[in-house]
Design an enzyme around this catalytic site. Sequence first.
Site, PDB file in Angstrom:
ATOM      1  CB  CYS A 106      -0.967   0.037   1.325  1.00 19.75           C
ATOM      2  SG  CYS A 106      -1.761   1.432   1.808  1.00 19.75           S
ATOM      3  CB  CYS A 110      -5.803   5.871  -2.874  1.00 21.17           C
ATOM      4  SG  CYS A 110      -4.409   5.068  -3.299  1.00 21.17           S
ATOM      5  CB  THR A 197      -3.911   4.290   4.911  1.00 15.85           C
ATOM      6  OG1 THR A 197      -4.748   3.234   5.166  1.00 15.85           O
ATOM      7  CG2 THR A 197      -2.681   4.158   4.239  1.00 15.85           C
ATOM      8  CD  GLU A 263      -3.332   0.620   7.325  1.00 20.03           C
ATOM      9  OE1 GLU A 263      -3.799   1.305   6.586  1.00 20.03           O
ATOM     10  OE2 GLU A 263      -2.320  -0.355   6.901  1.00 20.03           O
ATOM     11  CG  HIS A 298     -10.966   4.802  -0.406  1.00 25.91           C
ATOM     12  ND1 HIS A 298      -9.753   5.182  -0.807  1.00 25.91           N
ATOM     13  CD2 HIS A 298     -10.848   4.090   0.589  1.00 25.91           C
ATOM     14  CE1 HIS A 298      -8.898   4.812  -0.149  1.00 25.91           C
ATOM     15  NE2 HIS A 298      -9.501   4.101   0.562  1.00 25.91           N
ATOM     16  CE1 TYR A 302      -9.500   0.644  -0.340  1.00 21.37           C
ATOM     17  CE2 TYR A 302      -8.558  -1.622   0.029  1.00 21.37           C
ATOM     18  CZ  TYR A 302      -8.901  -0.333   0.547  1.00 21.37           C
ATOM     19  OH  TYR A 302      -8.506   0.003   1.717  1.00 21.37           O
ATOM     20  CB  CYS A 304      -4.023  -0.050  -4.917  1.00 24.48           C
ATOM     21  SG  CYS A 304      -5.025  -0.882  -3.532  1.00 24.48           S
ATOM     22  CD  GLU A 452      -5.131  -1.067   3.378  1.00 27.06           C
ATOM     23  OE1 GLU A 452      -4.129  -1.592   2.789  1.00 27.06           O
ATOM     24  OE2 GLU A 452      -5.263  -0.149   3.633  1.00 27.06           O
TER      25      GLU A 452
HETATM   26 FE1  SF4 Z   1      -3.152   1.884  -0.026  1.00 25.61          FE
HETATM   27 FE2  SF4 Z   1      -5.027   0.927  -1.852  1.00 25.61          FE
HETATM   28 FE3  SF4 Z   1      -5.852   2.265   0.001  1.00 25.61          FE
HETATM   29 FE4  SF4 Z   1      -4.273   3.256  -2.057  1.00 25.61          FE
HETATM   30  S1  SF4 Z   1      -6.137   2.341  -2.134  1.00 25.61           S
HETATM   31  S2  SF4 Z   1      -4.365   3.653   0.279  1.00 25.61           S
HETATM   32  S3  SF4 Z   1      -2.803   1.746  -1.999  1.00 25.61           S
HETATM   33  S4  SF4 Z   1      -4.904   0.293   0.117  1.00 25.61           S
HETATM   34 FE    FE Z   2      -6.933   1.432   2.661  1.00 27.84          FE
END
Ligand code: SF4
Ligand code: FE
Length: 513
Positions: A106, A110, A197, A263, A298, A302, A304, A452
């Site tokens: 992570c 974001c 985060t 975190e 958001h 994810y 990501c 997560e």
């Molecule tokens: Fe982290 Fe993914 Fe959340 Fe971005 S969307 S802050 S990379 S967990």
């Molecule tokens: Fe997150």
Amino acid sequence: MAVIEEIHTKINTGVEYINSLRNRNLKVYLFGELVEEPVEHPMIRPSINALAKTYDLAVAAPELASVISPFTGERVSRFLHVCTNANELVLQNKMQRKLGQLTGTCFQRCVGMDAFNSLYSVTYEMDEKYGTDYHNRMKSFLTLMHQYNYVVGGAMTDVKGDRSLAPHAQADKDMFVHITKRSNAGVWISGAKAHQTGCINSHWMVVMPTMRLGESDKEFAIVGAVSVTAEGITYIYGRQSCDTRSMEGGSIDVGNATYGGQEAMVIFDNVFIPNEYIFMDGEYDFAAMLVERFTAYHRRSYVCKTGLGDVLIGAAASIAEMNGVPKASHIKDKLVEMTHQNETIYATGIASSYQGYPTKSGAYICDEMLSNVCKHHVTKMPFELARLAQDLAGGLVSTLPSEKDLNHPEIGKLLRKYLRGKADVKTEDRIRILRLIENLTMGRNAVGYLTESMHGAGSPQAQRIQIGRAMQLEYKKRLASILAGIDVEEDKDLLVEEISGYFGRVFGLANAG
Ligand code: SF4
Ligand code: FE
């Protein structure tokens, strides 16, 4: 103005970013002790490296990871940008996948990005209803952030106390961040935000309510920006599985020595927010809109995790090769299955962005149904990818001796001999790939890749509730009854009903489409 504005110049590179975090005297606790300098702490540093990568990517691929700021006219991180068309939403997703691929963890930026995008439209509509000045304040704040190209975290998740009670009904009010006092210059807040985060790696945080609020919850309806260095803030670092491996000095056993997530719990004890940084103050009726818009952005952020999925698929394919069985049909099939699931997540996330539509403020918002579907996939599919990766890795992924044994003058030789796979593959390389699979499926980055994925941006049930609320059953029943010949009169409305943007209508979002 906080002191940090005076000592910084605009941050452009990862190295400049890392330097900007030094000497801030944050009150960070880890292992029961105050951390002297988080930047130098071996357990914290990988999370800083991951965030630094967002700057380096912006330098290497400016079209992907940066934008020309509409406020300053200079290039700034895409993470600070408010999207004004669907393509910009899509580019956020592409940047997120790339950063997941490059870091395997992570990269922590974001939440702030999604907070800006939702607040931009919510403040606009609050001003429209109440004649307040929040939208202009938001723009001034964004201008300041763009000037320095700062990292801004979003602080939403309250600790919540008794889940059956509203904020005002809690035995201890501090279970939800709330206003404790006010003056002509601003307000003071107290409470705590859980699992924040990248908070220690940020320059600023935007504090927001975590859920729908009622009239009695007015003092909890506060949105404001605070510098992470503000007086009255304490950070308590969250542990991650196998985290102390990064303090052992080697580079093999950690699996991913360079990058990790972060975190922490953030505790606010009468922290002051000046008026210019307040973007909601008592407008409880807009809390639900803010939370719903934030999650619309958001939950598709994810994607990501598909970048991490790419790394895991690569590791699984590599270990199969190192074991000498890359051509076995069941192995190929498992890699195909992993890819299918990973791309399914990506498809729904990016589709949510492509279906973006304008709010009244001009900011674009994603399709909320597809965003929820994306995040719901993320609560399941990475677990299946992890299962398949462990299947391909074999039992060694959880029984490997340590790096110290591998480097021992006597037993090291034995390990390098007996842990060899294919003769032309170095034993150490095979171990490194196994450790990476361990890292992503049960080690430090399993926190980001699995847990997560389950709970970030709302636990699975939160998405099911949203999907349930907008699944248009009456409309779908009408379709069925017409085709089944039950309802003989064809409804003209059905001819024009669109799938695109219907979430906007269901949730009362502004929809110019
Ligand atoms: Fe982290 Fe993914 Fe959340 Fe971005 S969307 S802050 S990379 S967990
Ligand atoms: Fe997150």
